[in-house]
Write a protein that holds these residues in place. Structure first.
Motif, mmCIF file in Angstrom:
data_model
loop_
_atom_site.group_PDB
_atom_site.id
_atom_site.type_symbol
_atom_site.label_atom_id
_atom_site.label_comp_id
_atom_site.label_asym_id
_atom_site.label_seq_id
_atom_site.Cartn_x
_atom_site.Cartn_y
_atom_site.Cartn_z
ATOM 1 N N GLU A 290 2.668 8.777 54.254
ATOM 2 C CA GLU A 290 1.884 9.845 54.887
ATOM 3 C C GLU A 290 2.590 10.370 56.128
ATOM 4 O OE1 GLU A 290 -1.669 7.632 55.435
ATOM 5 O OE2 GLU A 290 -2.622 8.473 53.669
ATOM 6 N N PHE A 291 3.266 9.485 56.856
ATOM 7 C CA PHE A 291 3.970 9.896 58.072
ATOM 8 C C PHE A 291 5.112 10.855 57.744
ATOM 9 C CE2 PHE A 291 7.028 9.164 61.571
ATOM 10 C CZ PHE A 291 6.227 9.594 62.614
ATOM 11 N N LEU A 292 5.759 10.691 56.586
ATOM 12 C CA LEU A 292 6.829 11.603 56.190
ATOM 13 C C LEU A 292 6.328 13.038 56.100
ATOM 14 C CD1 LEU A 292 8.714 9.668 53.371
ATOM 15 C CD2 LEU A 292 9.591 10.252 55.631
ATOM 16 N N PHE A 293 5.068 13.209 55.671
ATOM 17 C CA PHE A 293 4.498 14.534 55.461
ATOM 18 C C PHE A 293 3.776 15.073 56.693
ATOM 19 C CE2 PHE A 293 5.256 13.037 51.247
ATOM 20 C CZ PHE A 293 5.534 14.165 50.506
ATOM 21 N N ASP A 294 3.715 14.307 57.747
ATOM 22 C CA ASP A 294 3.055 14.745 58.977
ATOM 23 C C ASP A 294 3.760 16.001 59.481
ATOM 24 O OD1 ASP A 294 2.455 15.071 61.790
ATOM 25 O OD2 ASP A 294 1.630 13.052 61.745
#
Length: 64
Positions: A6-10
């Motif tokens: 999810e952090f990659l897509f932040d």
């Protein structure tokens, strides 16, 4: 809790992740396009200019 995936897509770090090759730009764009439109789930607010000026002044006093 946020997962590493999810952090990659932040959106705050996605551009950096794309530049580093951690995230494919096409995958990111597809992910963004698939998000639901939440425009109907907003609350409009208003304020008077005097109150906004007081808040800004108080904020400036704290930083000095």
């Amino acid at each position: 809790m946020t997962t590493k995936q999810e952090f990659l897509f932040d959106k705050r770090v996605a551009e950096r992740n794309i530049e580093r090759g951690l995230l494919d730009a096409k995958v990111y764009e597809k992910s963004i396009a698939s998000l639901p439109d939440r425009a109907d789930n907003v609350a409009l607010t208003s304020y008077d200019d005097e109150a906004a000026d007081e808040l800004a002044d108080a904020s400036n006093d704290e930083t000095e």
